[in-house]
Design a protein around this motif. Structure first.
Motif, short mmCIF file in Angstrom:
data_model
loop_
_atom_site.label_atom_id
_atom_site.label_comp_id
_atom_site.label_asym_id
_atom_site.label_seq_id
_atom_site.Cartn_x
_atom_site.Cartn_y
_atom_site.Cartn_z
N LYS A 398 -28.23 31.76 75.61
CA LYS A 398 -27.06 32.58 75.27
C LYS A 398 -25.93 31.72 74.71
CE LYS A 398 -25.68 33.33 80.12
NZ LYS A 398 -27.01 33.06 80.73
N TYR A 399 -25.82 30.49 75.24
CA TYR A 399 -24.76 29.63 74.70
C TYR A 399 -25.12 29.18 73.30
CZ TYR A 399 -23.65 29.71 79.63
OH TYR A 399 -23.37 30.14 80.88
N VAL A 402 -24.35 31.85 70.83
CA VAL A 402 -22.92 31.97 70.54
C VAL A 402 -22.49 30.87 69.58
CG1 VAL A 402 -20.61 31.75 71.53
CG2 VAL A 402 -22.31 33.18 72.64
N GLY A 406 -21.39 31.54 65.85
CA GLY A 406 -20.01 31.11 65.58
C GLY A 406 -19.95 30.17 64.38
N LEU B 11 -21.01 43.57 74.76
CA LEU B 11 -20.96 42.26 74.10
C LEU B 11 -20.40 42.39 72.68
CD1 LEU B 11 -24.27 40.52 75.19
CD2 LEU B 11 -21.94 39.74 75.56
N PHE B 15 -16.87 40.58 71.40
CA PHE B 15 -16.79 39.62 70.29
C PHE B 15 -15.96 40.19 69.14
CE2 PHE B 15 -20.53 37.71 72.39
CZ PHE B 15 -20.01 36.43 72.52
N ILE B 50 -22.40 39.64 64.19
CA ILE B 50 -22.24 39.72 65.64
C ILE B 50 -23.30 40.66 66.22
CG2 ILE B 50 -20.76 40.62 67.47
CD1 ILE B 50 -18.38 39.52 65.90
N GLY B 53 -26.51 38.96 66.08
CA GLY B 53 -26.62 37.94 67.12
C GLY B 53 -26.91 38.55 68.49
N VAL B 54 -26.18 39.62 68.81
CA VAL B 54 -26.37 40.26 70.12
C VAL B 54 -27.78 40.82 70.23
CG1 VAL B 54 -25.66 42.21 71.56
CG2 VAL B 54 -23.93 40.73 70.51
N TYR B 57 -30.21 38.11 70.76
CA TYR B 57 -30.12 37.61 72.13
C TYR B 57 -30.88 38.52 73.09
CZ TYR B 57 -28.26 36.68 76.75
OH TYR B 57 -28.16 36.42 78.07
#
Lengths: 635, 255, 511, 287
Positions: A398-399, A402, A406, B11, B15, B50, B53-54, B57
């Motif tokens: 998860k890090y 991000v 980012g 989430l 963000f 975003i 990405g979520v 994940y």
């Protein structure tokens, strides 16, 4: 029946390949002969011997000999050298119009397809050779089979490449005759060598492929490997040679201001951009080849019926993805080198690329590369699911995600923001006080380096998933690695921030320590890991084939994005020349001399990518077809 | 059952808010009294990635992916939940219709125009009837260290007699006529303007003004006068000297 | 116990330090101030503070002359010198105003508080005045009266009683009947009270109250709190005046963030001929800032107009623009009132619209200053000398403008001046027979538009005028069917898609 | 087959996404059209004629070898310097100079005269040493290695007048003249012989070279160069010395001559072939 089918296939393939190779050669030869045969009094021999292909035709009036009034032979000087002609100044009327064809689009698409396949044909043998070598070293039969499976695909691709190359030269001759004559005048010699090398490559390929089953024991296996090596040597030389033409067009060397060739072919070859392009293309080919093979494996995986098949193609997809990432990580650095040389060669060209009309192209590029990074990482994370023991590392993902997203956001934040007039007043001008910082080089470099480091970290976690280090110094080693990553990341970010406080000319230099930091992290931690996990305890085998379907789409994403990206980069490299055939020397005066918009270029690229996909499917289909027959025959 | 779905939504929201509010807040911290929003165009792309990405994940792990998909499967697949299904389908369809309507309805929002802030300069330019090679041009006053103060001050006088209405007393592009022009006058204090450029670039921009811009720079909009009509070569070089001196930036050099 | 003592000690120390620092700051170091002055201020205010720096000749109002010690915007009682805080405030916040602001910027973002106090000290040292005199403090604000209809009504009465209208006009537009000069001999114009955003030292009630109470030293604006004045107003009356002034703000003249499109509204039937016709209220007003022409020779630096408000209506045949701007003088050559007020010769007031010859397809437009060779412009020009007509000027670059033969154009103009406001209608048919030279209006397409205006009483003529860059005009497109069909199509596709998806899911589910 | 269709759709849609982003996600900047190429033949406008003059001035005419702000070997012509305004503007005053003995009546005629008969008037301090400013070191531009045509000289005058901001009085040449002048002024072609190369780079302006008719004495006479070249700089062969003297002339200056006089950028301007030819010539023919 089965035998017949196999034979038929082989025959067809062989004939097809040799036919196209011959065609290709004929085109090349004809382009050299053509201009000379116009001028009947010039015999073929001295023209070749003296590297003087004498542009002919009405508009290229000042033929070498006219000045002297002796049309039979070129003016001789003390040392018997022929004089070369300056780059011709041509007009719109001098470009032949072939009804129904737009010359630029036609050449564009064909050249792009030729490059796609060229890259594929170059990359697959590298890939195959490496895998065959690995197979020999590990005695794992899977590798050998996979290598064999791929060289087969390469055969068809090789033919397609040759046909496309032939088509391309035919198109250049018919659409841009003056340009081609001028280039042939300078590079005539290398073009012949090129043709010869092509024969050499074909020869090696045939021996390598057809001799696979025969030459698989002891010494002959080594001979076979050598053949593969030769195949690659020929292939690389071919690429490097053809790069000279491209780099010459961008940054001509070995000629004077007027485009008169000095006679030193080496000077013309060794232009300022030659080596950067060689390196860039070489690395990109590896990544590209890997991603295409990955897509193939993904397709086979998805349509696999048995667990065994599934496991095989899962493993193949993983290996291909590994090679793709391996090639992909250093690619940005090769790109920086190329860009640096472009700036060094001509600041004008550099600014055109980075600040002018093409600034937005790099935003598209950022989106593509970002997608590649996300896809590759996602594949690794998904892959951890099939490894017992990976649970220890999943919380870290998860890090990573991000950080990666980012960095990605930073990377594609453009320097010039698109704002409505209302937003402009709210922000107080077109320059955003926060996002403005993200738009410049310092931020981009930092983001890319962190992106690469994170991807590498993902890969490391994947590798460690089912292993428990048993070395006595494991905790020290881990601490060292944490320090390495943390220190490196801090160094990269600090350098990036520091970049805002120093003048631009020094700032450019900062990218080097940043890159060095990244490379240091990668190399040192790889070495550390290597030692630490020597004889490590396993928590369980990798359960090949137990992979979700989603992950396979990541492989497709990689392949398509990579192909598209190559098309885009091909466009920008070519478009940087703007209205020049040969930059600053040979002006493009055709109707298409203007630079198209990015949207338009994207359309052409997309079409090229579609044709490429279709042709690749064809190549795989042919290969598959033979495999099926093969299987039937052995049953 | 809805846990993962809710997690995804939360989430994405978190963000989104970080970007939506965080960036202007940071901007307001840097420049008091402003609220520099994230342009909608950019925000859209941010949000897209975003969301991507979520989703990545939440789906890289098989169980998590299943759990995320479960409520969707329930709603769309469970034969017993026909009513709920109809509602969801209707809501999503109506939402799509609304978005489409927003996009096709007549709008008075001015078209977004874009100009390159630093277009590529030509290699040479003609001013005062003379050709100048911009690739090699340097400021003749830069090397005159002995008279630097004097020359810079003279440049300042030229600035305050000619330029400051737009570019401002503080050289921040906020002169008293600044808001009447679009594009707004350049802010020389900002690190993104003259600090990025060679002096020859400024010489070209000042000398030929707005109309001398290439098309990507939208020459029809720039209110920058053609200064070669008003100033001498010497005055332009001195102004350039002043701009760097006053803002504390140094010109970009290559090599 | 001990901790508490420590805390008290610490607290006292901090407090003393802060106080010491504050006093230090408040006093300011004039030598340090001089250094800053020489770097930042002298360009306008001059080496000795006489208001004659290199930039001074291009500024209206002129930079302050510090050697006199007179400050226009102060909060000390009338007759006293300005307070340090007044000077500090102007240095910190500047006098930018929106639109027609002064060149004095706010320095607080580049100079520290101490720097600014140092500057106050230095600036004060430029005159002997502050050595002998000192302000007693802020004026007495009494108790603020909050705004109400009644208070506004009382304010209006007080406005009359104190004869404010003599300078500021009946409607507060500043449409003077007097020629005013300040103590330095410069012509000054009474403030247009309907545009509070142009107030130099703030438009908060307290700021306005201060101005009314203190006046503006050096100008004809008197103090209305001065017991000696015959027009003296009580504290309460002044608060009513403040509320009245606040109430007459004219928002149609105010810039609205990011609104740069003239929204032309479709009208049934004929377009209004009268400048005051109620139909105009159907069209929304868009205000634009105007700046003086400083791009080409001769440049112009001292404008009086700062904005223009535009409305547009169109029907199937014609389009009409209503241009509206506040002008303190009705300048018509030969007009007796105008001559009385004008500085020198009375010139015409005028206004113009600029449009490209063709609607640009891509981003490219003609050069905003009179077009260029690649793309020409049409200018519709109206002037007060011939208030019921308009002419068309074709131009392809600065100085190339040619007035077109009146027979070859159907642009009509009509203007009217009333209570400090010019209202001008410019009208033309949407399309003309001469598509080569005339813009052909098309609904739904963004068309670049620009404006210019001349104030004849301010010596504006030829290249000396105020102007805008390119903005847009959009003729409201007829809604058309796509507004319904597209969303409907989207809904159908989404429903179908989801149903198809649901079918697949059900199969999955059953498994 | 189902899988196949799925991945095809996936790939096609993904490419379309990239296409869509490129078209709608970013603004479409239309790059500048290629600059208009100067017309070399046919009728010329005054602007083109002036531009041609500028080209000759900076190139073929070899004027900037001496008329540049660095060397101080000749008065500045385009820039204003310590010699006053640019030549176009100051020419008119020159005729009134008491030392002036030429035939020119107008500024244009004066510049023309200076080009074809440089010694007609020598600006104080710029004469050949020892002649008390009566003989100019400048070669006539209409003869010898420079050999400008009348039309080209006219173009240079027009350029000089334009640069000075004065009225251009030169008339556009009529008929074939500009057409003839133009190709010559086009990008310099590589010289074909050493003699040509000497001319092209203006060597004879300063040096006397055996076997070539005219020559100057601003720089060393090359008679006997090849025999002494080897002994000039330790460690350099004669060939290397000559090469160094051309490519970086200030590395060694022959005694009695001013350093910094020889243009330092010859090495960049010469093609490799020209350099070769020149060196070869100097090695073989200077005895």
């Amino acid at each position: 029946m089965g035998f017949l089918g196999k034979g038929l296939f082989k025959g067809v393939s062989f004939r097809f390949t040799s036919l196209t190779a011959c065609l290709f050669l004929i085109f090349f030869a004809s382009t050299l002969i053509l201009p000379i045969s116009h001028n009947a009094s010039l015999s073929l021999k001295p023209a070749f011997a003296t590297e003087s292909p004498a542009p002919a035709g009405e508009h290229a009036a000042p033929v070498l000999s006219k000045a002297e009034g002796k049309p039979e032979e070129g003016k001789k000087e003390g040392e018997g050298k022929f004089t070369y002609q300056p780059a011709p100044k041509i007009k719109v009327e001098d470009y032949p119009i072939v009804k129904g064809f737009n010359s630029r689009i036609a050449v564009w698409i064909v050249a792009q397809l030729h490059l796609f396949f060229g890259a594929f044909v170059l990359a697959v043998p590298i890939f195959v050779l490496v895998i065959e070598g690995v197979g020999l070293a590990t005695k794992d039969e899977r590798y050998d089979h996979m290598a064999h499976e791929f060289i087969k695909v390469s055969m068809t691709a090789f033919s397609i490449t040759a046909s496309l190359g032939g088509l391309l030269s035919l198109m250049l001759v018919s659409f841009y005759p003056d340009f081609f004559k001028y280039m042939a005048g300078i590079f005539g010699k290398t073009m012949i060598i090129y043709a010869l090398l092509f024969f050499g490559e074909s020869f090696c390929l045939y021996v390598y492929y057809y001799g696979w089953d025969r030459m698989n024991e002891g010494f002959s296996k080594w001979l076979h490997l050598t053949m593969g090596l030769m195949l690659n040597v020929f292939g690389m030389t071919l690429m490097v040679l053809s790069n000279t033409w491209v780099s010459f067009m961008m940054a001509p060397s070995g000629i004077d201001d007027a485009g008169v060739f000095t006679g030193d072919i080496w000077a013309a070859i060794r232009g300022p951009l030659w080596n950067p392009i060689n390196l860039h293309r070489f690395i990109a080919n590896i990544a590209f080849g890997g991603s295409i093979v990955g897509a193939y494996a993904a397709f086979k995986f998805l349509s696999a019926k048995t667990d065994e098949e599934k496991a095989h193609y899962d493993w193949m997809g993983y290996t291909a993805n590994f090679i793709a990432i391996f090639g992909f990580l250093p690619l940005p650095f090769a790109g920086y080198w190329l860009m640096k040389e472009v700036y060094g060669y001509s600041q004008q060209m550099g600014i055109t690329a980075m600040g002018g009309a093409f600034a937005w192209l790099f935003i598209i590029q950022a989106v593509l590369i970002g997608s590649l990074f996300l896809g590759a990482n996602y594949y690794l994370w998904c892959g951890m699911g099939r490894i017992k023991g990976s649970e220890r590392y999943t919380p870290a993902i998860k890090y990573l995600i991000v950080v990666i997203v980012g960095c990605f956001l930073v990377w594609f934040t453009p320097h010039t923001l698109i704002m409505t007039s209302k937003e402009v007043t709210q922000v107080g001008g077109t320059h955003h006080p926060v996002l403005g910082f993200l738009g410049v080089m310092s931020a981009k470099n930092t983001a890319v380096n962190i992106l690469i480091v994170s991807t590498f970290l993902s890969f490391m976690l994947y590798r460690r998933s089912n292993k428990i280090a048993t070395a006595s110094w494991t905790s020290t080693g881990n601490a060292l690695q944490v320090a390495l990553f943390a220190g490196g990341a801090i160094n990269i970010v600090t350098l990036g921030v520091y970049g805002y406080f120093i003048p631009a000319n020094i700032r450019i230099g900062l990218s080097i320590p940043q890159v060095m930091t990244t490379l240091t992290i990668i190399i040192v931690s790889s070495v550390l890991d290597g030692f630490m996990y020597k004889g490590a305890k396993s928590t369980g085998p990798i359960e090949w084939g137990k992979m979700g379907q989603r992950s396979q789409y990541a492989l497709f994403l990689l392949a398509v994005s990579f192909t598209w990206l190559m098309g885009l980069m091909g466009y920008v490299r070519s478009a940087l020349r703007q209205h020049w055939h040969v930059y600053t020397v040979f002006r493009d005066n055709s109707l298409d001399a203007y630079t198209p918009t990015l949207g338009y270029a994207a359309g052409i690229i997309t079409i090229a990518v579609y044709i490429f996909i279709a042709l690749v499917i064809f190549a795989f289909w042919i290969a598959n077809f033979s495999a099926k027959k093969h299987a039937e025959a052995s049953h | 059952m809805m846990k993962k779905l809710i997690q995804a939504v939360i989430l994405i929201l978190v963000f989104y808010l970080i970007l939506k509010l965080g960036i202007p807040a940071l901007g307001s911290f840097l420049h008091h009294g402003t609220w520099p929003v994230v342009p909608t165009n950019l925000m859209r792309i941010y949000v897209f990635f975003i969301v991507a990405g979520v989703l990545l994940y939440l789906t890289f792990n098989e169980e998590s992916a299943k759990e995320l998909g479960k409520p969707i499967k329930e709603v769309y697949g469970n034969p017993e939940k026909g009513g709920l299904r109809m509602i969801v389908i209707a809501v999503i369809a109506l939402f799509g219709g609304y978005i489409t309507y927003q996009n096709v309805k007549p709008s008075f929002e001015a078209p977004v125009e874009l100009r390159s802030i630093h277009p590529a300069p030509p290699s040479s330019v003609e001013m005062w009837g003379k050709p100048y090679n911009l690739l090699k041009l340097t400021n003749p006053f830069r090397e005159d260290k002995a008279n630097f103060e004097k020359n810079a001050r003279e440049g300042g006088i030229v600035f305050f007699k000619n330029c400051f209405y737009c570019h401002g007393d503080k050289l921040d592009g906020k002169g008293h006529y600044n808001s009447g022009f679009s594009p707004m006058p350049a802010n020389f204090v900002d690190v993104g303007t003259i600090a990025q450029l060679q002096e020859s670039f400024l010489f070209w921009r000042i000398g030929t003004g707005g109309p001398g811009l290439p098309k990507e720079g939208a020459p029809w909009r720039s209110a920058m006068p053609i200064w070669q009509h008003f100033l001498s070569e010497e005055e332009i070089w001195k102004v350039i000297l002043f701009l760097y001196d006053y803002t504390g930036h140094s010109p970009r050099t290559f090599g | 116990m001990k901790r508490k003592e420590l805390f008290i000690l610490f607290f006292t120390l901090t407090l003393t330090l802060t106080l010491a620092l504050y006093t230090f700051a408040a006093q300011g170091d004039k030598d340090a101030g001089k250094k800053i002055y020489e770097k930042k201020c002298w360009w306008c205010h001059g080496e000795k503070g006489e208001g004659n720096g290199p930039a001074a000749e291009f500024l209206m109002p002129p930079p302050r002359d510090f050697t006199l010690g007179v400050y226009k915007y102060k909060s000390s009682p009338p007759g006293q010198v300005a307070r340090d805080e007044d000077i500090f405030r102007i240095i910190s916040d500047g006098m930018p105003g929106t639109m027609l602001g002064t060149a004095m910027p706010a320095w607080k973002d580049v100079l520290s508080e101490k720097d600014r106090w140092d500057l106050v000290a230095y600036v004060k040292s430029m005159t002997d005045l502050f050595q002998t005199e000192k302000a007693s403090g802020e004026i007495n604000f009494g108790s603020q009266v909050s705004s109400s209809e009644e208070s506004i009504k009382k304010g209006k009465e007080a406005f009359k009683k104190a004869k404010c209208f003599e300078c500021h006009g009946e409607n507060g537009k500043g449409d003077a009947i007097k020629k005013l000069k300040d103590d330095w001999g410069f012509r000054v114009w009474p403030r247009n009270l309907t545009k509070p955003w142009t107030f130099r030292a703030g438009s908060e009630p307290k700021d306005i109250f201060t101005r009314v109470s203190v006046g503006i030293p050096g100008t004809p604006m008197p103090s209305f709190a001065d017991p000696k004045s015959e027009n003296k107003l009580t504290d309460e009356e002044r608060w009513h005046v403040v509320n009245y002034v606040k109430s007459i703000q004219d928002d149609t003249k105010r810039l609205k963030e990011g609104e740069i499109v003239v929204k032309a509204k479709y009208a049934e039937g004929n377009l209004p001929e009268d400048t005051n016709a109620p139909e105009w209220n159907n069209a929304s007003a868009t205000a634009y800032q105007m700046v003086p022409q400083i791009i080409a020779k001769d440049r112009f630096f001292k404008p009086t107009n700062d904005g223009i408000t535009v409305r547009a209506l169109f029907n199937d045949k014609e389009i009409a623009f209503l241009l509206e701007w506040d002008d303190r003088t009705k300048s018509i050559p030969g007009d007796a009132d105008a001559e009385k007020l004008a500085e020198g010769e009375v010139l015409e007031d005028a206004v113009a619209i600029q449009l490209p010859v063709t609607i640009p397809e891509a981003m490219q437009k003609p050069y905003f200053g009179h077009g260029d060779k690649e793309m020409g412009v049409n200018q519709w020009y109206w002037s007060s000398g011939n208030a019921t007509a308009a002419k068309v000027i074709d131009s392809t670059g600065l100085g190339s403008g040619k007035a077109r033969d009146a027979a070859k154009t159907d642009v009509k103009g009509k203007g009217e001046y009333k209570a400090g406001v010019w209202r001008v209608i410019l009208k033309r048919s949407l399309t003309t027979a001469n598509a080569k030279d005339d813009l052909q209006f098309e609904a739904g397409k963004f068309i670049p538009i620009g404006f210019a205006s001349w104030d004849g009483s301010n010596g504006e003529k030829g290249s000396k005028h105020t102007m805008t860059t390119w903005y847009w005009v959009l003729l409201e497109p007829k809604a058309g069917s796509k507004v319904y069909t597209y969303p409907a199509a989207a809904i159908i596709i989404l429903v179908a898609g989801q149903l198809w998806f649901a079918r697949g899911m059900r199969k999955d589910y059953e498994k | 087959m189902k899988v196949f269709i799925r991945i095809i759709i996936f790939s096609v849609v993904l490419s379309l996404c990239y296409w869509g982003f490129s078209n709608y996600g970013i603004p479409q900047v239309i790059p500048e059209a290629p600059p208009v190429e100067e017309k070399i033949s046919g009728s010329m406008t005054m602007d083109q004629y002036i531009a041609l003059g500028g080209k000759i001035f900076n190139g073929k005419g070899t004027c900037t070898l001496c008329h540049n702000p660095v060397g101080g070997r000749a008065p500045l012509l385009v820039e204003s310097g310590k010699d006053g305004a640019p030549i176009g503007a100051r020419a008119a005053d020159r005729i009134k100079d008491p030392r002036y003995k030429g035939k020119a009546k107008t500024a244009e005629e004066y510049i023309y005269e200076s080009e074809v008969d440089p010694s007609a008037f020598v600006v104080a301090g710029f004469g050949k040493p020892g002649t008390n400013d009566t003989v100019s070191p400048m070669p006539a531009t209409n003869k010898g290695s420079i050999g400008l045509s009348e039309a080209e000289i006219g173009a240079v005058i027009a350029y000089l007048q334009k640069s000075a901001g004065v009225q251009v009085t030169v008339k556009l040449p009529t008929g074939a003249a500009p057409a003839a002048a133009a190709p010559a002024a086009a990008e310099p072609q590589s010289a074909k012989t050493a003699e040509e190369a000497f001319g092209k780079h203006g060597c004879t302006t300063c040096h006397t070279i055996p076997g070539i008719a005219e020559g100057g004495d601003v720089g060393p006479n090359f008679k006997g160069l090849s025999s002494r070249a080897g002994s000039r700089v330790k460690g350099l062969s004669p060939k290397e010395y000559i090469m160094q003297s051309i490519v970086s002339p200030d590395a060694y200056t022959v005694k009695g001559f001013e350093p910094g006089t020889m243009p330092a950028d010859l090495g960049e301007k010469m093609t490799v072939k020209e350099l070769d030819m020149i060196i070869k010539y100097l090695m073989e023919k200077t005895g």
